[in-house]
Write an enzyme that holds these catalytic residues in place. Structure first.
Site, short mmCIF file in Angstrom:
data_model
loop_
_atom_site.label_atom_id
_atom_site.label_comp_id
_atom_site.label_asym_id
_atom_site.label_seq_id
_atom_site.Cartn_x
_atom_site.Cartn_y
_atom_site.Cartn_z
N ASP A 21 0.83 -1.21 0.00
CA ASP A 21 0.00 0.00 0.00
C ASP A 21 0.86 1.26 0.00
O ASP A 21 2.02 1.24 0.46
CB ASP A 21 -0.91 -0.03 1.24
CG ASP A 21 -2.09 0.93 1.10
OD1 ASP A 21 -2.38 1.38 -0.02
OD2 ASP A 21 -2.72 1.22 2.14
N HIS A 38 2.77 3.82 -8.77
CA HIS A 38 2.58 2.41 -9.11
C HIS A 38 3.79 1.87 -9.87
O HIS A 38 4.21 0.74 -9.68
CB HIS A 38 1.31 2.23 -9.95
CG HIS A 38 0.05 2.57 -9.21
ND1 HIS A 38 -0.19 2.13 -7.92
CD2 HIS A 38 -1.04 3.29 -9.56
CE1 HIS A 38 -1.38 2.57 -7.53
NE2 HIS A 38 -1.90 3.29 -8.49
N LEU A 132 10.81 -20.42 -4.14
CA LEU A 132 9.73 -19.59 -3.58
C LEU A 132 8.46 -19.69 -4.42
O LEU A 132 8.51 -19.60 -5.65
CB LEU A 132 10.19 -18.12 -3.55
CG LEU A 132 9.16 -17.11 -3.04
CD1 LEU A 132 9.10 -17.14 -1.52
CD2 LEU A 132 9.50 -15.71 -3.52
C1 IPE Z 1 -5.54 -2.73 -0.53
O1 IPE Z 1 -5.15 -1.40 -0.62
C2 IPE Z 1 -5.41 -3.41 -1.84
C3 IPE Z 1 -4.05 -3.52 -2.38
C4 IPE Z 1 -2.95 -3.14 -1.82
C5 IPE Z 1 -3.98 -4.17 -3.65
P1 IPE Z 1 -6.22 -0.22 -0.80
O2 IPE Z 1 -5.45 1.03 -0.78
O3 IPE Z 1 -7.07 -0.49 -1.98
O4 IPE Z 1 -7.12 -0.38 0.51
P2 IPE Z 1 -7.95 0.69 1.34
O5 IPE Z 1 -8.84 1.38 0.37
O6 IPE Z 1 -6.96 1.60 1.96
O7 IPE Z 1 -8.67 -0.12 2.36
C1 IPE Z 2 -1.37 0.34 -3.45
O1 IPE Z 2 -1.20 1.71 -3.38
C2 IPE Z 2 -1.59 -0.17 -4.85
C3 IPE Z 2 -2.95 -0.65 -5.10
C4 IPE Z 2 -3.94 -0.63 -4.26
C5 IPE Z 2 -3.21 -1.21 -6.41
P1 IPE Z 2 -2.42 2.72 -3.40
O2 IPE Z 2 -2.74 3.05 -4.81
O3 IPE Z 2 -3.56 2.20 -2.60
O4 IPE Z 2 -1.78 3.97 -2.69
P2 IPE Z 2 -2.47 4.94 -1.65
O5 IPE Z 2 -3.00 4.09 -0.54
O6 IPE Z 2 -3.57 5.65 -2.38
O7 IPE Z 2 -1.39 5.85 -1.21
MG MG Z 3 -4.08 2.38 -0.64
#
Ligand code: IPE
Ligand code: IPE
Ligand code: MG
Length: 244
Positions: A21, A38, A132
């Protein structure tokens, strides 16, 4: 100075699950578009996969795209899947050489066709590798997986191939998409949020949680090692009064 920390050979988690995240926040803090985060996040996957394998971890499950993530702007969704295709295309030989076996969980049929194809190619190429096991959770929702299992069990009972009285935890395990995996020993979530976001709800009943404020694009080998050291200090009791 001599490093007195004990080697990490004992108490290495067999299965680590990671909620990767913070890509968006990482980019925004640099005044860049979310997709830049990303892209940098995808670069980190290689290092973490390699480090996990070297530390003796057997299974690494990466939450790469949740079912709920389909609600994001279409451009962001497209960018995420195009990064996934690039990752698979660029890493296929390295993964194979390192003995990694790749597989996926989630509603793969909802992914763009080229993604599905590349997943099949890499899964096929790495199928008999013994190193792995790298599990990508894509369009994944734990509640959906549990619902699917419940429907499968109900259908088997109705058909008469499963006796209602014999349904146990092992039955439920066997109907989940994670049926071939051990339960996660350690969950890591980057970027400060302390929630599961619909990830492996049944499977993580006794998993150890590790939350770090580091955003995923900054999460390095050293950060993984810090999480492993933290895990090695923990006492898992599973409800008993003795460490297990
Ligand atoms: C969870 O992260 C999903 C992934 C990392 C793929 P999100 O950023 O989507 O989750 P929330 O919205 O903070 O719960
Ligand atoms: C995780 O990073 C990647 C996915 C959920 C695909 P985020 O895109 O959720 O990044 P934040 O949480 O908005 O910073
Ligand atoms: Mg996120």
């Amino acid at each position: 100075m001599i490093d007195m920390k004990p080697p990490l050979t004992h108490k290495v988690p067999q299965h680590i699950a990671i909620i990767m995240d913070g890509n968006g926040r990482w980019a925004q803090s640099r005044g860049e578009p979310r997709v830049h985060g990303h892209r940098s996040g995808a670069q980190r996957v290689r290092e973490v996969v390699e480090a996990a394998g070297q530390q003796g971890v057997k299974v690494l499950t990466l939450y790469a795209f949740s079912e709920e993530n389909w609600q994001r702007p279409i451009e962001e969704v497209h960018a995420l899947f195009s990064l996934l295709v690039s990752y698979l295309r660029e890493e296929i030989e390295r993964l194979h050489e390192n003995g990694v076996q790749l597989c996926s969980i989630g509603a793969i049929e909802k992914l763009p066709e080229d993604c599905q194809q590349w997943l099949r190619v890499v899964e096929e190429r790495t199928r008999s590798n013994q190193g792995l096991k790298l599990v990508l959770a894509l369009s994944y929702s734990s509640r959906t997986d549990i619902l699917r299992a419940v429907r499968g069990i109900a259908a088997a009972v109705k058909e008469g191939t499963l006796d209602e009285q014999s349904i146990g935890e092992a039955t439920i395990n066997s109907y989940l998409s994670t049926n071939l995996l051990p339960e996660p020993d350690l969950l890591i979530r980057t970027s400060g949020e302390q929630r599961l976001s619909n990830f492996l709800l049944w499977e993580m009943a006794y998993t150890e949680f590790y939350f770090t404020k580091v955003h995923w694009p900054d999460f390095s080998r050293a950060d993984l090692e810090a999480a492993l050291s933290d895990y090695a200090e923990r006492e898992r009791r599973f409800g008993s009064i003795h460490p297990q």
